[in-house]
Scaffold this motif. Structure first.
Motif, mmCIF file in Angstrom:
data_model
loop_
_atom_site.group_PDB
_atom_site.id
_atom_site.type_symbol
_atom_site.label_atom_id
_atom_site.label_comp_id
_atom_site.label_asym_id
_atom_site.label_seq_id
_atom_site.Cartn_x
_atom_site.Cartn_y
_atom_site.Cartn_z
ATOM 1 N N ALA A 92 -52.359 -1.339 -17.123
ATOM 2 C CA ALA A 92 -51.753 -0.061 -17.514
ATOM 3 C C ALA A 92 -50.470 -0.365 -18.294
ATOM 4 N N PHE A 93 -50.629 -0.955 -19.464
ATOM 5 C CA PHE A 93 -49.490 -1.467 -20.212
ATOM 6 C C PHE A 93 -48.566 -0.359 -20.697
ATOM 7 N N ASN A 94 -49.111 0.798 -21.022
ATOM 8 C CA ASN A 94 -48.261 1.898 -21.475
ATOM 9 C C ASN A 94 -47.307 2.349 -20.377
ATOM 10 N N LYS A 95 -47.753 2.249 -19.130
ATOM 11 C CA LYS A 95 -46.863 2.598 -18.018
ATOM 12 C C LYS A 95 -45.747 1.565 -17.876
ATOM 13 N N ALA A 96 -46.097 0.296 -18.047
ATOM 14 C CA ALA A 96 -45.084 -0.759 -17.973
ATOM 15 C C ALA A 96 -44.042 -0.573 -19.070
ATOM 16 N N VAL A 97 -44.488 -0.199 -20.259
ATOM 17 C CA VAL A 97 -43.574 0.055 -21.373
ATOM 18 C C VAL A 97 -42.624 1.194 -21.016
ATOM 19 N N ALA A 98 -43.159 2.263 -20.449
ATOM 20 C CA ALA A 98 -42.318 3.406 -20.070
ATOM 21 C C ALA A 98 -41.263 2.995 -19.045
ATOM 22 N N ARG A 99 -41.637 2.119 -18.130
ATOM 23 C CA ARG A 99 -40.666 1.678 -17.108
ATOM 24 C C ARG A 99 -39.549 0.836 -17.738
ATOM 25 N N ILE A 100 -39.889 0.059 -18.752
ATOM 26 C CA ILE A 100 -38.854 -0.728 -19.440
ATOM 27 C C ILE A 100 -37.872 0.209 -20.140
ATOM 28 N N TYR A 101 -38.385 1.248 -20.788
ATOM 29 C CA TYR A 101 -37.507 2.221 -21.422
ATOM 30 C C TYR A 101 -36.556 2.841 -20.389
ATOM 31 N N GLU A 102 -37.104 3.225 -19.244
ATOM 32 C CA GLU A 102 -36.300 3.875 -18.204
ATOM 33 C C GLU A 102 -35.240 2.930 -17.656
ATOM 34 N N LEU A 103 -35.635 1.693 -17.385
ATOM 35 C CA LEU A 103 -34.673 0.725 -16.838
ATOM 36 C C LEU A 103 -33.600 0.403 -17.871
ATOM 37 N N THR A 104 -33.991 0.257 -19.122
ATOM 38 C CA THR A 104 -33.013 -0.026 -20.178
ATOM 39 C C THR A 104 -31.977 1.079 -20.256
ATOM 40 N N SER A 105 -32.411 2.328 -20.218
ATOM 41 C CA SER A 105 -31.475 3.458 -20.257
ATOM 42 C C SER A 105 -30.556 3.455 -19.054
ATOM 43 N N ALA A 106 -31.108 3.156 -17.885
ATOM 44 C CA ALA A 106 -30.292 3.128 -16.671
ATOM 45 C C ALA A 106 -29.232 2.036 -16.746
ATOM 46 N N ILE A 107 -29.587 0.878 -17.272
ATOM 47 C CA ILE A 107 -28.616 -0.219 -17.399
ATOM 48 C C ILE A 107 -27.526 0.159 -18.394
ATOM 49 N N GLU A 108 -27.923 0.741 -19.524
ATOM 50 C CA GLU A 108 -26.944 1.106 -20.549
ATOM 51 C C GLU A 108 -25.934 2.122 -20.022
ATOM 52 N N LYS A 109 -26.359 2.996 -19.120
ATOM 53 C CA LYS A 109 -25.465 4.036 -18.596
ATOM 54 C C LYS A 109 -24.572 3.529 -17.472
ATOM 55 N N ALA A 110 -24.968 2.404 -16.877
ATOM 56 C CA ALA A 110 -24.233 1.895 -15.721
ATOM 57 C C ALA A 110 -22.911 1.258 -16.151
ATOM 58 N N GLU A 111 -21.920 1.315 -15.248
ATOM 59 C CA GLU A 111 -20.648 0.650 -15.504
ATOM 60 C C GLU A 111 -20.829 -0.858 -15.390
ATOM 61 N N TYR A 112 -19.985 -1.590 -16.138
ATOM 62 C CA TYR A 112 -20.067 -3.049 -16.101
ATOM 63 C C TYR A 112 -19.795 -3.550 -14.687
ATOM 64 N N SER A 113 -20.693 -4.390 -14.211
ATOM 65 C CA SER A 113 -20.581 -4.917 -12.852
ATOM 66 C C SER A 113 -21.521 -6.095 -12.709
ATOM 67 N N ALA A 114 -21.413 -6.769 -11.587
ATOM 68 C CA ALA A 114 -22.329 -7.876 -11.314
ATOM 69 C C ALA A 114 -23.766 -7.369 -11.229
ATOM 70 N N SER A 115 -23.938 -6.176 -10.662
ATOM 71 C CA SER A 115 -25.284 -5.593 -10.558
ATOM 72 C C SER A 115 -25.869 -5.337 -11.934
ATOM 73 N N ARG A 116 -25.028 -4.857 -12.837
ATOM 74 C CA ARG A 116 -25.511 -4.578 -14.190
ATOM 75 C C ARG A 116 -25.929 -5.868 -14.892
ATOM 76 N N SER A 117 -25.133 -6.898 -14.765
ATOM 77 C CA SER A 117 -25.471 -8.183 -15.386
ATOM 78 C C SER A 117 -26.755 -8.751 -14.797
ATOM 79 N N GLU A 118 -26.904 -8.620 -13.477
ATOM 80 C CA GLU A 118 -28.123 -9.124 -12.839
ATOM 81 C C GLU A 118 -29.342 -8.349 -13.313
ATOM 82 N N ALA A 119 -29.183 -7.042 -13.509
ATOM 83 C CA ALA A 119 -30.295 -6.233 -14.000
ATOM 84 C C ALA A 119 -30.701 -6.669 -15.408
ATOM 85 N N ILE A 120 -29.719 -7.012 -16.242
ATOM 86 C CA ILE A 120 -30.036 -7.473 -17.599
ATOM 87 C C ILE A 120 -30.758 -8.816 -17.545
ATOM 88 N N ARG A 121 -30.298 -9.709 -16.669
ATOM 89 C CA ARG A 121 -30.989 -11.007 -16.519
ATOM 90 C C ARG A 121 -32.460 -10.804 -16.150
#
Length: 848
Positions: free
Chosen positions: A713-742
């Motif tokens: 279900a690759f289209n669903k995986a793509v949608a989840r990447i979009y959602e996670l990317t937006s969530a990371i971009e909105k988050a304040e800089y922190s160790a959690s944010r850096s770990e999420a990007i990794r």
């Protein structure tokens, strides 16, 4: 601090080449059969080397590639090979049209297409590459053919075939369209030729039963194969004819026997041939039948035509004399080639009887009261027998049994199971195919070529200036000594149907010893293929033949597996609108690259004049609505192309190609690139400031994407990447944010491997190897449990506010929080609250 390399645009062109070279140098994707890791065999249907890959290929192989890369990240030893289904008529057509040799044309195309596939960074084991036209490959195929011959699964007999007089070759029924050859367009003729056959009918019941175990296959494909195998139970019996002969017919509906109003035979039936002897009119009708369609589907829709033989058949119960016709809708290769026609309950018979003024009698009805209800078309439904003498009022099932019982007692027939499936005729009268390894000796008959003389190679010096099989005309190649007696003999000049080449190639991918087709023990390490991916158009022939071939080899003791493909996925097509112009009756098509498209229409770049915009259809060379992947890769990079292939449409549905879509994918690649450069930006922060919501979103995404990849279900995986990317971009800089990007780098690696590899190398300073060899991120199960919920607060039927609260909060507290909301108080505006309805963890509804 952000690395300065992330401050400029991601250079896809350079990164793609760099990492493709790096993967190749370390042999990253070569499978090891001796590995103790769990094995995963991922395979896409290998392509025909027609010249260039198209976007449809890209979608197919991207899906398999993502799964293969993901499986490797989960600790599997992955076999993901590539090869070429290289024999067939297009190469011979090129030889005739362009004056080139089929081998040269084929291998040039392979080189081009291989280069294109490499540009996309597919994780393919190129060390196992082969083309089916390689003598090494088809020599092993010849050996397997001899094994099947020794096991009694190969034989030779004379049979009626579809003959293309232009291509000078036999055509399968499916290759005859409206009575014409699918490639040449010539009217197909019927001929009797000595042909080689594979005894697929020996496995008919096993092939049918095996479908029930293929839970990983689409139901649609299993049903198509079930119908193709076509098991039916019924009655075979003999009519007494007025000319003193007997005529065997087969029917699946003996319960309708009292509704029979005529008998019909196929044009190739011996009775028809006997009538045609000395009867020019009958002969002309038979010739007309031979010019028509040959598939059941074509005969279903063609006008029903018949020729009255003047012979009658005696009804076994009523004694009525039924006229016997030669009919164009009766198939010689089903049942006996003769039918008992019941117009009231078979639409083909109904159409025929209507045309020729024959009786149409209802013999099945919902109940006895409807016995005389008129018929405006055939009714195939269930019910009870009417107008049927001793069967009146009897159910369909009981009537079938009773008729079979009486016919058997009279000694004129028996209950019988028949199959639609016919033995596989594999002889083809053409050059560019696997030579059939037999010789014809005047003294010894048909003699197999000894295995130590394989491969029987195709001669290179062939002449295509004349239509037909060059092997038949070759001055020396076919002349050999008999392996048995040493006398003069001739080689078999027919070559094998190219479907034979693709019926066992997956075994050769799994094991490639030089001295035999494969090693059974090594094959057992990989087979069955865990995931097979390809088009629905191969649902019948290729997939059925591969299932048969695997069973046949198991029957010979050569493999221990029965089913070749554990799971099957049939991807949708990539589609595009067409562009054309009409000049009288002639329509000229143009490629998307030749056209400027806007919201106002489309114009041809060459002259600026308008072109007609057609429907969005499957990409087709004839309609020229194809997109060249090389152009798109050059503009946007391989990862943007791959991302587009996986986005939006579910993979089993068609995917419309659009410039806006690929442009959006290109922008997202750059967006991720900028985000990957923000690891550690703004300081690490303290553990107490970690964003728990972001951590939860990250681990939920990791777990959900794993399920998506496993389910394709690759289209669903793509949608989840979009959602996670937006969530990371909105988050304040922190160790959690850096770990999420990794972790995000790892999550996109199967889909955007070049981008992920480039960012990984920079951010890890090359200390952790290739991301292609990294592990899938672990999931913190505790983070998958939601401990907060969002509550909707409504007043007067409208949403007034939302509350984020601890999960399971008591009703009283939810009510108090809702009523204390400023937005809710403004809506209430001092009115009396008459009722508060609380749905725990979901809703608070305030009534005033």
């Amino acid at each position: 601090m952000t690395d300065s390399r992330f401050n400029v645009r991601f250079d896809a062109g350079q990164a793609d080449c760099r990492w493709q070279k790096a993967w190749e140098e370390v042999r990253c994707f070569e499978a090891d059969s001796t590995s103790d890791k769990p094995k995963s065999y991922v395979l896409e249907m290998f392509p025909y080397p027609s010249g260039r890959i198209h976007i449809g290929h890209v979608r197919n192989y991207t899906m398999g590639d993502v799964l293969a890369r993901y499986k490797a990240m989960r600790g599997h030893e992955v076999l993901h090979p590539m090869g070429w289904d290289a024999f067939g008529m297009p190469a011979e057509n090129a030889a005739m049209e362009k004056g080139v040799h089929p081998a040269g044309w084929t291998y040039d195309n392979i080189a081009t297409m291989k280069g294109q596939l490499k540009q996309l960074g597919f994780a393919l084991d190129w060390s196992r590459e082969f083309a089916t036209c390689d003598p090494e490959y088809y020599g092993h195929e010849q050996a397997l053919f001899l094994d099947l011959y020794e096991a009694g699964l190969v034989y030779r007999r004379t049979s009626a075939v579809n003959w293309d007089p232009v291509d000078q070759t036999v055509l399968a029924n499916e290759q005859v369209v409206d009575g014409r050859g699918w490639r040449s367009g010539a009217l197909v003729e019927k001929r009797n030729l000595n042909q080689w056959f594979l005894k697929i009918t020996h496995f008919a019941q096993d092939l049918l039963d095996g479908l029930g175990d293929l839970e990983g296959w689409p139901e649609k494909v299993r049903l198509m194969q079930e119908n193709w195998i076509g098991k039916s139970t019924g009655l075979q019996f003999a009519f007494d004819l007025s000319n003193g002969e007997k005529l065997d017919v087969y029917t699946t509906r003996p319960d309708t026997i009292f509704g029979a109003s005529f008998v019909a035979v196929a044009a190739d039936h011996p009775l028809a041939q006997g009538v045609a002897d000395g009867n020019a009119e009958a002969q002309a009708f038979i010739e007309k039948c031979r010019e028509g369609g040959t598939t059941a589907a074509e005969l279903e829709t063609a006008e029903k035509l018949g020729f009255d033989t003047g012979i009658t058949a005696k009804h076994p119960f009523s004694g009525a004399d039924l006229p016997v016709y030669i009919a164009n809708f009766v198939l010689m290769d089903y049942g006996t080639g003769a039918i008992m026609a019941v117009p009231g309950h078979d639409q083909r018979d109904f159409d025929f009887a209507t045309k020729y003024g024959l009786p149409i009698t209802r013999v099945i009805a919902a109940n006895a009261d409807e016995a005389d209800a008129p018929l405006t078309e055939a009714e195939a439904g269930d019910g009870v027998c009417v107008n049927s003498d001793f069967l009146n009022g009897v159910s369909v099932a009981d009537a079938k049994a009773e008729v079979i019982k009486r016919i058997e007692a009279a000694g004129s027939g028996e209950g019988k199971t028949v199959w639609r499936l016919r033995d596989w005729g594999v002889s083809r009268q053409r050059y560019w195919g696997t030579p059939i390894p037999f010789v014809h000796c005047g003294a010894c008959g048909v003699v197999p070529v000894p295995k130590d003389q394989l491969p029987v190679k195709l001669p290179e010096d062939v002449d295509f200036s004349t239509p037909g099989n060059p092997l038949l005309r070759h001055p020396t190649w076919k002349h050999v000594d008999c392996p048995k007696c040493g006398g003069k003999a001739e080689r078999e000049t027919d070559t094998l149907d190219t479907f034979v080449n693709s019926s066992w190639y997956f075994l050769r991918f799994a094991s490639q010893p030089a001295d035999k087709p494969f090693d059974a023990a090594e094959v057992a390490q990989w087979m069955p293929v865990e995931q097979y991916i390809g088009g629905i158009e191969h649902a019948i022939l290729h997939l059925l033949y591969a299932r048969f071939w695997t069973r046949a080899l198991a029957h010979c003791g050569l493999v221990d597996v029965q089913e070749p493909f554990a799971s099957l996925f049939t991807q949708g097509m990539v589609t595009h609108e067409t562009y054309s112009r009409k000049d009288g009756a002639r329509e000229t098509y143009f490629t998307p690259a030749e056209v400027d498209r806007s919201s106002d229409g489309a114009v041809l770049k060459a002259d600026g004049e308008a072109v007609d915009i057609g429907k969005v259809i499957k990409m087709s060379k004839s309609k020229k609505n194809v997109v060249d992947p090389e152009d798109i890769i050059a503009d946007y990079g391989a990862d943007a192309v791959r991302w587009f292939m996986l986005s939006d449409s579910p993979p089993e549905r068609d995917l419309p190609w659009s410039e806006a879509g690929i442009e959006g994918c290109g922008r997202f690649v750059q967006r991720l690139w900028r985000l990957f450069g923000q690891i550690g930006a703004g300081g690490a922060g303290a553990d107490a400031n970690q964003d728990v919501a972001l951590e939860r979103r990250l681990h939920q995404t990791i777990a959900a994407m794993a399920e998506d990849f496993e389910a394709l279900a690759f289209n669903k995986a793509v949608a989840r990447i979009y959602e996670l990317t937006s969530a990371i971009e909105k988050a304040e800089y922190s160790a959690s944010r850096s770990e999420a990007i990794r972790k995000l780098q790892l999550l996109v690696a199967p889909m955007m491997p070049h981008l992920a590899e480039e960012a990984w190398a920079i951010n890890t300073h090359g200390q952790f190897g290739l991301i292609a060899e990294a592990a899938w991120p672990d999931v913190d199960e505790a983070m998958l449990v939601e401990d907060e919920v969002t509550i909707a607060v409504q007043h007067k039927g409208k949403l007034r506010d939302t509350l984020t609260v601890a999960k399971g909060l008591p009703k009283e507290e939810l009510e108090a929080l809702a009523l204390s909301s400023e937005k809710v108080q403004r809506s209430i505006d001092g009115a009396e609250v008459r009722k508060v309805i609380v749905v725990p963890d979901r809703l608070v509804n305030i009534v005033t």
